[in-house]
Design a protein around this motif. Sequence first.
Motif, PDB file in Angstrom:
ATOM      1  N   ILE A  29      -7.115 -11.600   6.741  1.00  0.00           N
ATOM      2  CA  ILE A  29      -5.926 -10.922   6.198  1.00  0.00           C
ATOM      3  C   ILE A  29      -5.003 -10.567   7.366  1.00  0.00           C
ATOM      4  CG2 ILE A  29      -7.222  -8.696   6.141  1.00  0.00           C
ATOM      5  CD1 ILE A  29      -5.404  -7.837   3.820  1.00  0.00           C
ATOM      6  N   GLU A  30      -3.713 -10.914   7.202  1.00  0.00           N
ATOM      7  CA  GLU A  30      -2.747 -10.585   8.246  1.00  0.00           C
ATOM      8  C   GLU A  30      -1.938  -9.380   7.770  1.00  0.00           C
ATOM      9  OE1 GLU A  30      -0.210 -13.450  10.947  1.00  0.00           O
ATOM     10  OE2 GLU A  30       0.975 -12.842   9.196  1.00  0.00           O
ATOM     11  N   ILE A  31      -2.171  -8.241   8.446  1.00  0.00           N
ATOM     12  CA  ILE A  31      -1.522  -6.998   7.995  1.00  0.00           C
ATOM     13  C   ILE A  31      -0.250  -6.765   8.797  1.00  0.00           C
ATOM     14  CG2 ILE A  31      -1.846  -4.517   7.624  1.00  0.00           C
ATOM     15  CD1 ILE A  31      -4.875  -5.034   7.556  1.00  0.00           C
ATOM     16  N   ASP A  32       0.876  -6.766   8.079  1.00  0.00           N
ATOM     17  CA  ASP A  32       2.170  -6.515   8.711  1.00  0.00           C
ATOM     18  C   ASP A  32       2.554  -5.057   8.450  1.00  0.00           C
ATOM     19  OD1 ASP A  32       4.728  -6.439   9.611  1.00  0.00           O
ATOM     20  OD2 ASP A  32       5.530  -7.969   8.246  1.00  0.00           O
ATOM     21  N   VAL A  33       2.646  -4.257   9.522  1.00  0.00           N
ATOM     22  CA  VAL A  33       2.928  -2.831   9.323  1.00  0.00           C
ATOM     23  C   VAL A  33       4.363  -2.478   9.733  1.00  0.00           C
ATOM     24  CG1 VAL A  33       0.507  -2.184   9.640  1.00  0.00           C
ATOM     25  CG2 VAL A  33       2.045  -2.137  11.605  1.00  0.00           C
ATOM     26  N   SER A  34       5.214  -3.503   9.853  1.00  0.00           N
ATOM     27  CA  SER A  34       6.570  -3.233  10.367  1.00  0.00           C
ATOM     28  C   SER A  34       7.395  -2.306   9.470  1.00  0.00           C
ATOM     29  CB  SER A  34       7.315  -4.549  10.577  1.00  0.00           C
ATOM     30  OG  SER A  34       7.322  -5.268   9.374  1.00  0.00           O
ATOM     31  N   GLY A  35       7.033  -2.166   8.189  1.00  0.00           N
ATOM     32  CA  GLY A  35       7.841  -1.340   7.274  1.00  0.00           C
ATOM     33  C   GLY A  35       7.398   0.109   7.155  1.00  0.00           C
ATOM     34  N   ILE A  36       6.372   0.511   7.880  1.00  0.00           N
ATOM     35  CA  ILE A  36       5.883   1.890   7.685  1.00  0.00           C
ATOM     36  C   ILE A  36       6.862   2.920   8.240  1.00  0.00           C
ATOM     37  CG2 ILE A  36       3.407   1.382   7.533  1.00  0.00           C
ATOM     38  CD1 ILE A  36       3.288   2.296  10.546  1.00  0.00           C
ATOM     39  N   ARG A  37       6.864   4.094   7.603  1.00  0.00           N
ATOM     40  CA  ARG A  37       7.786   5.157   8.042  1.00  0.00           C
ATOM     41  C   ARG A  37       7.061   6.268   8.789  1.00  0.00           C
ATOM     42  NH1 ARG A  37      11.026   8.248   4.309  1.00  0.00           N
ATOM     43  NH2 ARG A  37      11.808   9.102   6.248  1.00  0.00           N
ATOM     44  N   LEU A  38       5.723   6.182   8.835  1.00  0.00           N
ATOM     45  CA  LEU A  38       4.924   7.218   9.501  1.00  0.00           C
ATOM     46  C   LEU A  38       3.834   6.524  10.324  1.00  0.00           C
ATOM     47  CD1 LEU A  38       4.584  10.457   9.182  1.00  0.00           C
ATOM     48  CD2 LEU A  38       2.629   9.871   7.790  1.00  0.00           C
ATOM     49  N   SER A  39       3.555   7.059  11.495  1.00  0.00           N
ATOM     50  CA  SER A  39       2.539   6.427  12.351  1.00  0.00           C
ATOM     51  C   SER A  39       1.148   6.523  11.722  1.00  0.00           C
ATOM     52  CB  SER A  39       2.504   7.122  13.704  1.00  0.00           C
ATOM     53  OG  SER A  39       3.793   7.305  14.194  1.00  0.00           O
TER      54      SER A  39
ATOM     55  N   TYR B 233       0.845  -1.199   0.000  1.00  0.00           N
ATOM     56  CA  TYR B 233       0.000   0.000   0.000  1.00  0.00           C
ATOM     57  C   TYR B 233       0.884   1.254   0.000  1.00  0.00           C
ATOM     58  CZ  TYR B 233      -4.200   2.786   0.795  1.00  0.00           C
ATOM     59  OH  TYR B 233      -5.233   3.680   0.656  1.00  0.00           O
ATOM     60  N   SER B 234       1.431   1.611   1.135  1.00  0.00           N
ATOM     61  CA  SER B 234       2.350   2.760   1.199  1.00  0.00           C
ATOM     62  C   SER B 234       3.087   2.773   2.538  1.00  0.00           C
ATOM     63  CB  SER B 234       1.557   4.062   1.049  1.00  0.00           C
ATOM     64  OG  SER B 234       2.365   5.165   1.348  1.00  0.00           O
ATOM     65  N   PRO B 235       4.350   3.236   2.540  1.00  0.00           N
ATOM     66  CA  PRO B 235       5.035   3.363   3.842  1.00  0.00           C
ATOM     67  C   PRO B 235       4.518   4.570   4.623  1.00  0.00           C
ATOM     68  CG  PRO B 235       6.561   3.764   2.018  1.00  0.00           C
ATOM     69  CD  PRO B 235       5.223   3.529   1.408  1.00  0.00           C
ATOM     70  N   TYR B 236       3.718   5.436   3.958  1.00  0.00           N
ATOM     71  CA  TYR B 236       3.176   6.630   4.610  1.00  0.00           C
ATOM     72  C   TYR B 236       1.647   6.574   4.599  1.00  0.00           C
ATOM     73  CZ  TYR B 236       7.842   7.968   3.107  1.00  0.00           C
ATOM     74  OH  TYR B 236       9.179   7.978   2.866  1.00  0.00           O
ATOM     75  N   PRO B 237       1.018   6.020   5.657  1.00  0.00           N
ATOM     76  CA  PRO B 237      -0.450   5.979   5.682  1.00  0.00           C
ATOM     77  C   PRO B 237      -1.012   7.390   5.522  1.00  0.00           C
ATOM     78  CG  PRO B 237       0.481   4.767   7.536  1.00  0.00           C
ATOM     79  CD  PRO B 237       1.615   5.473   6.890  1.00  0.00           C
ATOM     80  N   GLY B 238      -2.011   7.531   4.663  1.00  0.00           N
ATOM     81  CA  GLY B 238      -2.503   8.864   4.292  1.00  0.00           C
ATOM     82  C   GLY B 238      -3.625   9.392   5.168  1.00  0.00           C
ATOM     83  N   PRO B 239      -4.391  10.363   4.656  1.00  0.00           N
ATOM     84  CA  PRO B 239      -5.469  10.983   5.435  1.00  0.00           C
ATOM     85  C   PRO B 239      -6.761  10.149   5.387  1.00  0.00           C
ATOM     86  CG  PRO B 239      -5.306  12.042   3.325  1.00  0.00           C
ATOM     87  CD  PRO B 239      -4.252  10.988   3.350  1.00  0.00           C
ATOM     88  N   ARG B 240      -7.875  10.814   5.697  1.00  0.00           N
ATOM     89  CA  ARG B 240      -9.167  10.113   5.778  1.00  0.00           C
ATOM     90  C   ARG B 240      -9.656   9.658   4.392  1.00  0.00           C
ATOM     91  NH1 ARG B 240     -12.997   9.888   9.690  1.00  0.00           N
ATOM     92  NH2 ARG B 240     -11.717  11.223  11.009  1.00  0.00           N
ATOM     93  N   THR B 241      -9.765  10.630   3.503  1.00  0.00           N
ATOM     94  CA  THR B 241     -10.318  10.287   2.180  1.00  0.00           C
ATOM     95  C   THR B 241      -9.361  10.695   1.056  1.00  0.00           C
ATOM     96  OG1 THR B 241     -11.464  12.407   2.203  1.00  0.00           O
ATOM     97  CG2 THR B 241     -12.752  10.477   2.865  1.00  0.00           C
ATOM     98  N   GLU B 242      -9.618  10.152  -0.120  1.00  0.00           N
ATOM     99  CA  GLU B 242      -8.702  10.351  -1.242  1.00  0.00           C
ATOM    100  C   GLU B 242      -8.720  11.792  -1.771  1.00  0.00           C
ATOM    101  OE1 GLU B 242      -5.695   8.085  -3.096  1.00  0.00           O
ATOM    102  OE2 GLU B 242      -7.001   7.664  -1.393  1.00  0.00           O
ATOM    103  N   ASN B 243      -9.834  12.519  -1.540  1.00  0.00           N
ATOM    104  CA  ASN B 243      -9.851  13.909  -2.034  1.00  0.00           C
ATOM    105  C   ASN B 243      -8.950  14.819  -1.184  1.00  0.00           C
ATOM    106  OD1 ASN B 243     -11.628  13.756   0.125  1.00  0.00           O
ATOM    107  ND2 ASN B 243     -12.821  15.503  -0.577  1.00  0.00           N
ATOM    108  N   ILE B 244      -8.562  14.362  -0.003  1.00  0.00           N
ATOM    109  CA  ILE B 244      -7.629  15.149   0.833  1.00  0.00           C
ATOM    110  C   ILE B 244      -6.182  14.791   0.475  1.00  0.00           C
ATOM    111  CG2 ILE B 244      -7.009  15.779   3.207  1.00  0.00           C
ATOM    112  CD1 ILE B 244      -9.737  14.702   4.086  1.00  0.00           C
ATOM    113  N   GLY B 245      -5.952  13.517   0.193  1.00  0.00           N
ATOM    114  CA  GLY B 245      -4.590  13.107  -0.146  1.00  0.00           C
ATOM    115  C   GLY B 245      -4.524  11.632  -0.501  1.00  0.00           C
ATOM    116  N   PRO B 246      -3.374  11.204  -1.067  1.00  0.00           N
ATOM    117  CA  PRO B 246      -3.251   9.818  -1.508  1.00  0.00           C
ATOM    118  C   PRO B 246      -3.095   8.825  -0.352  1.00  0.00           C
ATOM    119  CG  PRO B 246      -1.189  10.964  -1.830  1.00  0.00           C
ATOM    120  CD  PRO B 246      -2.168  11.980  -1.326  1.00  0.00           C
ATOM    121  N   PHE B 247      -3.300   7.550  -0.642  1.00  0.00           N
ATOM    122  CA  PHE B 247      -3.167   6.434   0.318  1.00  0.00           C
ATOM    123  C   PHE B 247      -4.063   6.631   1.543  1.00  0.00           C
ATOM    124  CE2 PHE B 247       0.971   6.939  -1.873  1.00  0.00           C
ATOM    125  CZ  PHE B 247       0.828   5.854  -2.711  1.00  0.00           C
ATOM    126  N   SER B 248      -5.298   6.998   1.292  1.00  0.00           N
ATOM    127  CA  SER B 248      -6.237   7.312   2.376  1.00  0.00           C
ATOM    128  C   SER B 248      -6.815   6.046   3.009  1.00  0.00           C
ATOM    129  CB  SER B 248      -7.374   8.148   1.817  1.00  0.00           C
ATOM    130  OG  SER B 248      -8.108   7.388   0.893  1.00  0.00           O
TER     131      SER B 248
END
Lengths: 107, 369
Positions: free
Chosen positions: A44-54, A10-25
């Motif tokens: 689904i087993e979600i592994d978030v160990s690689g994210i760079r932003l909380s 998905y992305s190492p930077y989890p985004g905002p609430r909705t896509e009209n505010i920003g990507p990877f929402s």
Amino acid sequence: MRKYNFAREYSPYPGPRTENIGPFSGARFKKEVLDPQFASNVPIEIDVSGIRLSFGPSFMSEAFGKCAEQYTKKRLFEIVRVPENDDPRNKRFKELLKEYADRATKK
Amino acid sequence: MKKNRPSKATAHRFYRFKKSFYRKFGRKPFVTLNKKMRKERKQKKRSIKKRRDHDRIVVKLPEIISLEVSSRSMFLQEINKIHKIAYTTNSAKSLSIDHSQIRHIDPEALLILASEIKRLSNVLPVGKFKYSKKYAPRDEHIKDLLGSIGYWNHFNITTAKHTDLTKEYFQIHHDTKSVFQAVADMRDFFEDKLSFLPSGDLTETFDNALTEAIANAVEHAYKGSISGSNTIPGAWWIAGHFDPGSNELVFGCYDHGIGIRESLLMHEGDRIARWSHLTKVRVKKDAEVIKLLLSQKLKTNNKRDRGYGTQQFIKLIDNYGHGSLDVYSKSGHYRISKDGLQKKDIIRNHNEAMDGTLIVWKMKVEREG
């Protein structure tokens, strides 16, 4: 069970609430990743160990809080799993998942 | 006039002479001018300069660029002047900003100036707004600061180098969407260069405070239209630095939108929440509205999953324990500071209103070494 690496798929930077505010929402994550899993009833087993932003409150409530609201909290924990390892980000993600599911289903 | 012009043959002879002279000596020949020619040349130069000065408007920035009470009004007056000129002036005139007098800049106030420059370059035609060496800062420290914080990038200049190693800056970052990579980069910058923000808890509150400020700017700050101004919808700016003098880590987020009060009045919450908060917002001044919002006393939405964003702003200072949060919006300023267990807040309403909202965090740092 489907294994999902959040940062890679998905992305190492989890985004905002909705896509009209920003990507990877959170809304897009729910629509593209979580909803199909609930529809097919495959965990689904979600592994978030690689994210760079909380994970921010907007992302969590829109993606996971909405799922708890829509499919019930019990179903959310049946479908969405977090790997049991020592990674602090996965541990924190598990706590957040519970917190936002509780908040969304609080009466 | 026609009489004085050399014939075609003479001009060609002179051209051939110059060419051969250049081949032989590798330079242009010196031309000895007589008195009349010298006078003519001087007059020509003077008229070109006069024409150029007539077509140029110069805005002189004040000595101190800061939002502190003593210098705020002077700084915002100049910003308003730039704003007015950009949107009302004849497009044939060009605009220059004189930085030569600046002696002190607060980097957070610089975000407002940088955003104004960005707006100008969007509004004025190419070539009508450009950097001029003549108006560059004279103070070496100011030169370094503006270079290292990336201010000149807004003028499309990337050559500035900085030598001031006593302060460390995270360059101004600008976007119109909530792209959060800059937040992670800023945190890495603080971690790598300053060995700061080591704990996981603090990392999360830092990320949340800044990402929510950015998301609020994109989602709420540009609702509706602002008459008479050309804003860049969704635009936000962030910057940060460490000041060893005060031992403080300073970082902030700015948008040039409609401000907190207007944004709350346009909030699309549900009807009951809307009515109850509208009455509060209408009767209060800007600073009081900011305080109400940050203290969670304004219920703008009855949805369970909304309204947690602004909590994150204070949470960072609360969790850290030694620092302050300043929120400037239009004419209001609200500061909340924490020193250990002591918590203080200050409310100020100023005469001069600024555009948009500026959120600044300051954190006292204990540096190793």
